[in-house]
Design a protein around this motif. Structure first.
Motif, PDB file in Angstrom:
ATOM      1  N   ALA A  21       0.834  -1.206   0.000  1.00 37.23           N
ATOM      2  CA  ALA A  21       0.000   0.000   0.000  1.00 37.23           C
ATOM      3  C   ALA A  21       0.870   1.258   0.000  1.00 37.23           C
ATOM      4  CB  ALA A  21      -0.950  -0.017   1.194  1.00 37.23           C
ATOM      5  N   ASN A  22       1.805   1.298  -0.919  1.00 34.35           N
ATOM      6  CA  ASN A  22       2.726   2.426  -1.056  1.00 34.35           C
ATOM      7  C   ASN A  22       3.056   2.554  -2.542  1.00 34.35           C
ATOM      8  OD1 ASN A  22       5.672   3.355  -1.402  1.00 34.35           O
ATOM      9  ND2 ASN A  22       5.160   4.056   0.667  1.00 34.35           N
ATOM     10  N   ARG A  23       2.690   3.679  -3.119  1.00 35.62           N
ATOM     11  CA  ARG A  23       2.848   3.844  -4.567  1.00 35.62           C
ATOM     12  C   ARG A  23       4.315   3.816  -5.019  1.00 35.62           C
ATOM     13  NH1 ARG A  23      -2.069   6.494  -3.571  1.00 35.62           N
ATOM     14  NH2 ARG A  23      -3.679   5.856  -5.060  1.00 35.62           N
TER      15      ARG A  23
ATOM     16  N   ALA B 235      15.345   4.190  -2.235  1.00 36.29           N
ATOM     17  CA  ALA B 235      15.345   2.959  -3.046  1.00 36.29           C
ATOM     18  C   ALA B 235      15.760   1.764  -2.194  1.00 36.29           C
ATOM     19  CB  ALA B 235      16.276   3.116  -4.243  1.00 36.29           C
ATOM     20  N   SER B 236      16.805   1.933  -1.411  1.00 37.56           N
ATOM     21  CA  SER B 236      17.310   0.845  -0.578  1.00 37.56           C
ATOM     22  C   SER B 236      16.265   0.399   0.444  1.00 37.56           C
ATOM     23  CB  SER B 236      18.586   1.286   0.138  1.00 37.56           C
ATOM     24  OG  SER B 236      19.044   0.276   0.982  1.00 37.56           O
ATOM     25  N   LYS B 237      15.652   1.340   1.117  1.00 35.47           N
ATOM     26  CA  LYS B 237      14.628   1.023   2.126  1.00 35.47           C
ATOM     27  C   LYS B 237      13.436   0.319   1.477  1.00 35.47           C
ATOM     28  CE  LYS B 237      12.028   3.202   5.882  1.00 35.47           C
ATOM     29  NZ  LYS B 237      10.661   2.873   5.640  1.00 35.47           N
ATOM     30  N   SER B 238      12.993   0.809   0.345  1.00 38.00           N
ATOM     31  CA  SER B 238      11.855   0.203  -0.343  1.00 38.00           C
ATOM     32  C   SER B 238      12.167  -1.221  -0.795  1.00 38.00           C
ATOM     33  CB  SER B 238      11.456   1.055  -1.548  1.00 38.00           C
ATOM     34  OG  SER B 238      10.999   2.316  -1.129  1.00 38.00           O
ATOM     35  N   LEU B 239      13.344  -1.424  -1.346  1.00 42.30           N
ATOM     36  CA  LEU B 239      13.746  -2.764  -1.785  1.00 42.30           C
ATOM     37  C   LEU B 239      13.845  -3.723  -0.602  1.00 42.30           C
ATOM     38  CD1 LEU B 239      16.367  -1.656  -4.433  1.00 42.30           C
ATOM     39  CD2 LEU B 239      14.266  -2.953  -4.913  1.00 42.30           C
ATOM     40  N   ARG B 240      14.398  -3.256   0.507  1.00 42.53           N
ATOM     41  CA  ARG B 240      14.501  -4.097   1.713  1.00 42.53           C
ATOM     42  C   ARG B 240      13.115  -4.483   2.226  1.00 42.53           C
ATOM     43  NH1 ARG B 240      18.072  -0.230   3.429  1.00 42.53           N
ATOM     44  NH2 ARG B 240      16.677   0.320   5.124  1.00 42.53           N
ATOM     45  N   GLU B 241      12.184  -3.522   2.196  1.00 41.38           N
ATOM     46  CA  GLU B 241      10.825  -3.812   2.677  1.00 41.38           C
ATOM     47  C   GLU B 241      10.122  -4.830   1.773  1.00 41.38           C
ATOM     48  OE1 GLU B 241       9.527   0.252   2.794  1.00 41.38           O
ATOM     49  OE2 GLU B 241       9.872   0.390   4.960  1.00 41.38           O
TER      50      GLU B 241
ATOM     51  N   PRO C 112      -2.362  -0.003 -13.058  1.00 45.50           N
ATOM     52  CA  PRO C 112      -2.081  -1.068 -12.085  1.00 45.50           C
ATOM     53  C   PRO C 112      -1.699  -0.569 -10.696  1.00 45.50           C
ATOM     54  CG  PRO C 112      -0.282  -0.879 -13.650  1.00 45.50           C
ATOM     55  CD  PRO C 112      -1.384   0.006 -14.142  1.00 45.50           C
ATOM     56  N   ILE C 113      -0.954   0.508 -10.614  1.00 48.50           N
ATOM     57  CA  ILE C 113      -0.519   0.989  -9.297  1.00 48.50           C
ATOM     58  C   ILE C 113      -1.726   1.420  -8.470  1.00 48.50           C
ATOM     59  CG2 ILE C 113       0.769   2.823  -8.111  1.00 48.50           C
ATOM     60  CD1 ILE C 113       2.932   2.405 -10.301  1.00 48.50           C
ATOM     61  N   ASP C 114      -2.631   2.160  -9.076  1.00 55.17           N
ATOM     62  CA  ASP C 114      -3.838   2.581  -8.354  1.00 55.17           C
ATOM     63  C   ASP C 114      -4.689   1.381  -7.945  1.00 55.17           C
ATOM     64  OD1 ASP C 114      -3.133   5.257  -8.556  1.00 55.17           O
ATOM     65  OD2 ASP C 114      -4.310   5.571 -10.379  1.00 55.17           O
ATOM     66  N   LEU C 115      -4.820   0.411  -8.838  1.00 52.72           N
ATOM     67  CA  LEU C 115      -5.621  -0.778  -8.545  1.00 52.72           C
ATOM     68  C   LEU C 115      -5.014  -1.584  -7.395  1.00 52.72           C
ATOM     69  CD1 LEU C 115      -7.922  -2.765  -9.205  1.00 52.72           C
ATOM     70  CD2 LEU C 115      -6.389  -3.801 -10.887  1.00 52.72           C
ATOM     71  N   ILE C 116      -3.725  -1.868  -7.471  1.00 55.19           N
ATOM     72  CA  ILE C 116      -3.071  -2.658  -6.426  1.00 55.19           C
ATOM     73  C   ILE C 116      -3.111  -1.908  -5.099  1.00 55.19           C
ATOM     74  CG2 ILE C 116      -0.880  -3.670  -5.660  1.00 55.19           C
ATOM     75  CD1 ILE C 116      -0.278  -4.054  -8.739  1.00 55.19           C
ATOM     76  N   PHE C 117      -2.827  -0.613  -5.138  1.00 54.15           N
ATOM     77  CA  PHE C 117      -2.866   0.202  -3.925  1.00 54.15           C
ATOM     78  C   PHE C 117      -4.257   0.114  -3.283  1.00 54.15           C
ATOM     79  CE2 PHE C 117      -3.806   4.163  -1.728  1.00 54.15           C
ATOM     80  CZ  PHE C 117      -2.716   4.302  -0.900  1.00 54.15           C
ATOM     81  N   ARG C 118      -5.286   0.292  -4.096  1.00 52.54           N
ATOM     82  CA  ARG C 118      -6.660   0.267  -3.583  1.00 52.54           C
ATOM     83  C   ARG C 118      -6.994  -1.087  -2.963  1.00 52.54           C
ATOM     84  NH1 ARG C 118     -11.419   2.576  -3.455  1.00 52.54           N
ATOM     85  NH2 ARG C 118     -13.309   1.449  -4.028  1.00 52.54           N
TER      86      ARG C 118
END
Length: 178
Positions: A7-9, A40-46, A92-98
């Motif tokens: 839930a993060n674009r 980028a690093s934090k997002s990839l780790r998550e 897709p990003i909006d759909l997956i986020f929703r």
């Protein structure tokens, strides 16, 4: 927690990038996305911590692939559903986020697990989960709006909706298996 990560674009954009160009380093992701390397690093780790990405080290270089953790079959199915959604959806990003935001609150997960046992009226859910009426209404509305719960009128029972897409099925299985 997986749905909170999804839930993060920004993380979804990174996942989309890796699906189109697998085997990227933090530096390459940051450059392509035009974001700070720490972001980028934090997002990839998550994403990796939730089993959505695989990491391969080559000497000092760390590369990421969009591949589910094989020890978590439901996550592998979810990665396949995400890839399919990125390929087929116009947004897709909006759909997956929703869809992912349906499961970012622990109480909504409890409601879904309760409904997995069978249809229930609102008062019964409220009593079983010891939830206030306003909180229950708010959570049921979000689950209904996201397509995961149906409200049958006039009897008033809530039930899990039948998943309409592979993404909905993957998210629902993940929530019910955790």
């Amino acid at each position: 927690r997986t749905c909170r990560v999804l839930a993060n674009r920004m993380r979804l954009r990174i996942l989309q990038l890796l699906l189109s160009e697998p085997s990227m380093s933090v530096t390459e992701v940051a450059a392509k996305m035009q974001i700070d390397m720490s972001v980028a690093s934090k997002s990839l780790r998550e994403l990796n911590a939730r089993g959505l990405l695989r990491v391969r080290r080559h000497a000092a270089m760390v590369r990421y692939w969009p591949e589910g953790d094989p020890s978590m079959p439901q996550v592998c199915d979810l990665v396949a559903a995400l890839a399919k959604t990125f390929r087929r959806s116009s947004a897709p990003i909006d759909l997956i986020f929703r869809k992912a935001t349906a499961f970012t609150a622990p109480r909504r997960i409890l409601i879904v697990r309760e409904l997995a046992r069978g249809p229930c009226r609102g008062g019964e859910i409220r009593r079983r989960l010891n939830m206030s009426v306003p909180a229950l209404v708010r959570h049921l509305r979000k689950l209904t709006d996201r397509g995961f719960v149906n409200h049958a009128q006039p009897r008033g029972a809530y039930r899990l909706a039948r998943p309409q897409t592979q993404l909905e099925k993957g998210l629902l299985e993940l929530v019910l298996d955790e």
